[in-house]
Design an enzyme around this catalytic site. Structure first.
Site, PDB file in Angstrom:
ATOM      1  N   ALA A  26       0.831  -1.213   0.000  1.00 30.26           N
ATOM      2  CA  ALA A  26       0.000   0.000   0.000  1.00 30.26           C
ATOM      3  C   ALA A  26       0.862   1.258   0.000  1.00 30.26           C
ATOM      4  CB  ALA A  26      -0.943  -0.014   1.204  1.00 30.26           C
ATOM      5  N   GLU A 125      -7.670 -20.713  -3.163  1.00 31.43           N
ATOM      6  CA  GLU A 125      -7.544 -20.727  -1.704  1.00 31.43           C
ATOM      7  C   GLU A 125      -8.932 -20.725  -1.085  1.00 31.43           C
ATOM      8  OE1 GLU A 125      -5.025 -17.544  -0.449  1.00 31.43           O
ATOM      9  OE2 GLU A 125      -3.238 -18.393  -1.366  1.00 31.43           O
ATOM     10  N   HIS A 249      -5.554 -17.135  11.436  1.00 36.61           N
ATOM     11  CA  HIS A 249      -5.294 -18.056  10.323  1.00 36.61           C
ATOM     12  C   HIS A 249      -5.366 -19.482  10.845  1.00 36.61           C
ATOM     13  CE1 HIS A 249      -3.513 -19.966   6.845  1.00 36.61           C
ATOM     14  NE2 HIS A 249      -3.545 -18.807   6.202  1.00 36.61           N
ATOM     15  N   ARG A 298     -11.832 -18.917   5.956  1.00 33.86           N
ATOM     16  CA  ARG A 298     -10.919 -19.088   7.078  1.00 33.86           C
ATOM     17  C   ARG A 298     -11.610 -19.173   8.430  1.00 33.86           C
ATOM     18  NH1 ARG A 298      -5.954 -15.039   5.241  1.00 33.86           N
ATOM     19  NH2 ARG A 298      -5.135 -16.453   3.655  1.00 33.86           N
ATOM     20  N   HIS A 359      -3.573 -13.476  12.563  1.00 29.93           N
ATOM     21  CA  HIS A 359      -3.007 -13.326  11.223  1.00 29.93           C
ATOM     22  C   HIS A 359      -3.275 -11.963  10.605  1.00 29.93           C
ATOM     23  CE1 HIS A 359      -1.532 -14.443   7.316  1.00 29.93           C
ATOM     24  NE2 HIS A 359      -2.713 -14.295   6.737  1.00 29.93           N
ATOM     25  N   ARG A 394     -11.674 -11.504   6.343  1.00 27.56           N
ATOM     26  CA  ARG A 394     -11.047 -11.271   5.037  1.00 27.56           C
ATOM     27  C   ARG A 394     -10.995 -12.553   4.210  1.00 27.56           C
ATOM     28  NH1 ARG A 394      -5.849 -11.985   3.090  1.00 27.56           N
ATOM     29  NH2 ARG A 394      -4.976 -12.433   5.143  1.00 27.56           N
ATOM     30  N   LEU A 400      -3.454  -8.132  -0.318  1.00 27.85           N
ATOM     31  CA  LEU A 400      -2.517  -7.477  -1.226  1.00 27.85           C
ATOM     32  C   LEU A 400      -3.274  -6.676  -2.279  1.00 27.85           C
ATOM     33  CD1 LEU A 400       0.193 -10.255  -1.819  1.00 27.85           C
ATOM     34  CD2 LEU A 400       0.359  -8.245  -0.351  1.00 27.85           C
TER      35      LEU A 400
END
Length: 569
Positions: A26, A125, A249, A298, A359, A394, A400
């Site tokens: 960022a 994922e 995580h 997750r 995480h 998330r 990213l």
């Protein structure tokens, strides 16, 4: 909550049009983009340019790059993962602008893994229904992205219009009498003119300082992740949202009881390639719990692991990748395999012990679609921000992409505002002082947060955490010396108090945590965000409950910004 941390008076000053704090994806993206149009940019980073959280990202960057994929499908997956609290307009920005931003990154020199025909290889994922994760070096995507951006930054180091200061910790934001953010106090570990505490003056400040992982005993975050930008923003009066939504995580390598600090992450991409979670008896337990089994979002996987650990009386489960074969594992996940072998586990011949650990912070400094906060002159992006993209949880590899997309948007917005004569230079008002929490108390603070506000919570645990944090805060009148360690520890304390308050108030299970006393979602009461803001007059930290439909304005209102519901400046 105090306005300032105790620190020496500034011994040096520097000026820029825009101050960018942080050198992850960022911060670097924003600085590079701004320099194309802005006369003077100052980038400060806490250690070295390559030491931020971006470099630790293993899995990759998510974007609808495949012909059979679409932004609409990416949006749907993100909204599902966010468990009803995403801002759909922010997610739409992410998924529609994301593919172009990734291609621009490739144009800057980022080398993603490709197949024999030269096409980017995409993998899957947790929570994604398509193969849309671009990766580099197998499991070193973040490092490659960081390398490519820093290479661009190095190319303009000789340009007097951009200044980079490494080993620089932002202590507090500077504001004018009217509340306009006009710079920051910065502590630099260096030699010569720029050394110790200084004042960096700017017409706007962009916080890209990363997360708060070190607030817990065990985290995948690097040691620099002490929430400095978030805490400084909170003290200055910026609104912070969704702090209680901490992502744990599910597959962090378990190093045994008492392991603390940064723990080795075992990327979700390993499960994306076919690895299976089993308990300590060898039973695979995700099949039947969720349609996506081991690739469920997750929060679902972490919760299932915690349940299975409790049922078996174990402090971990196992990730079995043996059937993938040693050659494939070494080629696809060289970093993970090497790290596992360093710690005595060969994934080709033995399952990897894993357990959930902190995480990612889904919450942060609340922004609109242009990265503006409720304070004039203050922007935020990346993990330090809360754009509304992540909601309560998330989606894998969206972080990213969020940093990339919203850094571009901030640069465009700032370029236009500065060219129009907005955000004129302002004079900072006088500083104050407050007590600091001695760094020797950091481990105690981390234990309080881990025990009381970890993935398993209750009214009893959060009440105890708040009492223990209050006791730590009462000890800030002691003889702690100003310095990076005490500033970091005090930042963690301030954020811990806000996070624990939100966790106590939210009487439901949603996202990355389980409330044992409220095990279900409660959309009737809790389809809402909790926003923290410090009162500028008495320093009290107010908590405002915002309905999801009201929480994120469009960003083009001209409002006074006193009320987080009213808009952004």
């Amino acid at each position: 909550m105090p306005r300032f941390l105790t620190s020496p008076s500034p011994g040096w000053t520097t000026e820029a049009d825009v101050l960018v704090v942080g050198s992850g994806i960022a911060g670097l993206t924003c600085a590079l983009r701004l320099r194309e149009h802005v006369e003077r940019v100052l980038l400060v980073t806490k250690t070295e340019l390559s030491a931020g959280s971006t470099a630790w990202a293993q899995g990759g960057i998510a974007a609808a790059l495949a012909p059979e994929d679409s932004p609409a499908e990416h949006l749907d997956d993100t909204l599902v993962a966010g468990v009803g609290l995403c801002d759909e307009s922010a997610v739409e920005v992410l998924v529609t602008e994301g593919p172009a931003r990734v291609r621009e990154l490739i144009g800057l020199g980022a080398r993603f893994d490709t197949d024999a025909s030269g096409e980017i290889t995409l993998t899957r994922e947790g929570g994604h229904h398509r193969d849309r994760i671009a990766h580099a070096g197998g499991d070193a995507t973040g490092a490659e992205i960081s390398r490519a951006l820093i290479a661009q930054l190095e190319a303009v180091r000789a340009d007097p219009g951009i200044e980079v200061i490494e080993h620089a910790l932002v202590v507090d934001l500077l504001t004018s009498d009217e509340g306009v953010v006009c710079g920051a106090t910065v502590h630099v570990i260096g030699e010569g003119e720029v050394d110790g505490i200084g004042a960096a003056h700017a017409r706007a400040v962009v916080l890209a300082t990363g997360g708060l992982g070190q607030i817990y005993s065990a985290t995948t975050n690097p040691p620099v992740a002490t929430g400095d930008g978030m805490a400084a923003a909170l003290r200055a009066g910026a609104a912070l949202a969704d702090l209680e939504f901490v992502q744990f995580h599910p597959t962090v390598m378990h190093l045994g009881a008492g392991a603390t600090g940064q723990q080795p992450l075992v990327s979700e991409a390993v499960r994306g390639e076919g690895a299976v979670l089993v308990d300590t008896t060898g039973e695979a337990f995700m099949t039947g719990l969720h349609p996506m089994a081991d690739l469920a979002p997750r929060d679902v996987v972490a919760r299932a692991i915690l349940d299975r650990m409790e049922a078996t009386g174990s402090d971990h489960v196992l990730l079995d990748a043996r059937h993938l074969g040693g050659d494939f594992l070494e080629r696809r996940f060289p970093t993970i395999v090497a790290r596992c072998r360093e710690l005595g586990i060969d994934p080709a011949t033995a399952p990897i012990p894993v357990a959930p650990a902190q995480h990612y912070a889904s919450g942060g400094v609340r922004t609109d679609l242009h990265g503006r906060t409720n304070l004039v002159g203050l922007y935020a992006c990346g993990e330090a921000s809360c754009t509304g993209v992540h909601g309560a949880n998330r989606l894998a590899s969206n972080s990213l992409l969020e940093g990339l997309v919203f850094a571009h948007r901030i640069a465009e917005d700032l370029t236009a505002r500065l060219a129009a004569g907005e955000l004129p230079p302002a004079t900072p008002r006088g500083e104050g002082t407050t007590g600091l929490l001695d760094s020797s108390r950091r481990a105690q603070l981390q234990q309080v947060m881990t025990k009381g506000v970890g993935p398993l919570r209750s009214a009893q645990s959060t009440t105890a955490a708040l009492a223990d944090l209050a006791a730590l805060a009462a000890g800030t009148d002691g003889p702690a010396e100003p310095g990076p360690r005490s500033w970091e520890t005090t930042n963690l304390l301030h954020l811990g108090q806000a996070l624990a308050t939100a966790a106590h108030l939210r009487e439901e299970t949603r996202g990355g945590h389980v409330r044992r006393d409220h095990p279900e979602h409660d959309d009737d009461r809790w389809a809402a965000h909790l926003v923290h803001v410090r009162d500028p007059d008495d320093g009290e930290l107010a908590v405002i409950k915002l309905d999801v439909a009201l929480a994120w304005p469009e960003g083009d209102e001209d409002v006074d910004g006193d009320d987080p519901q009213e808009g952004m400046q």
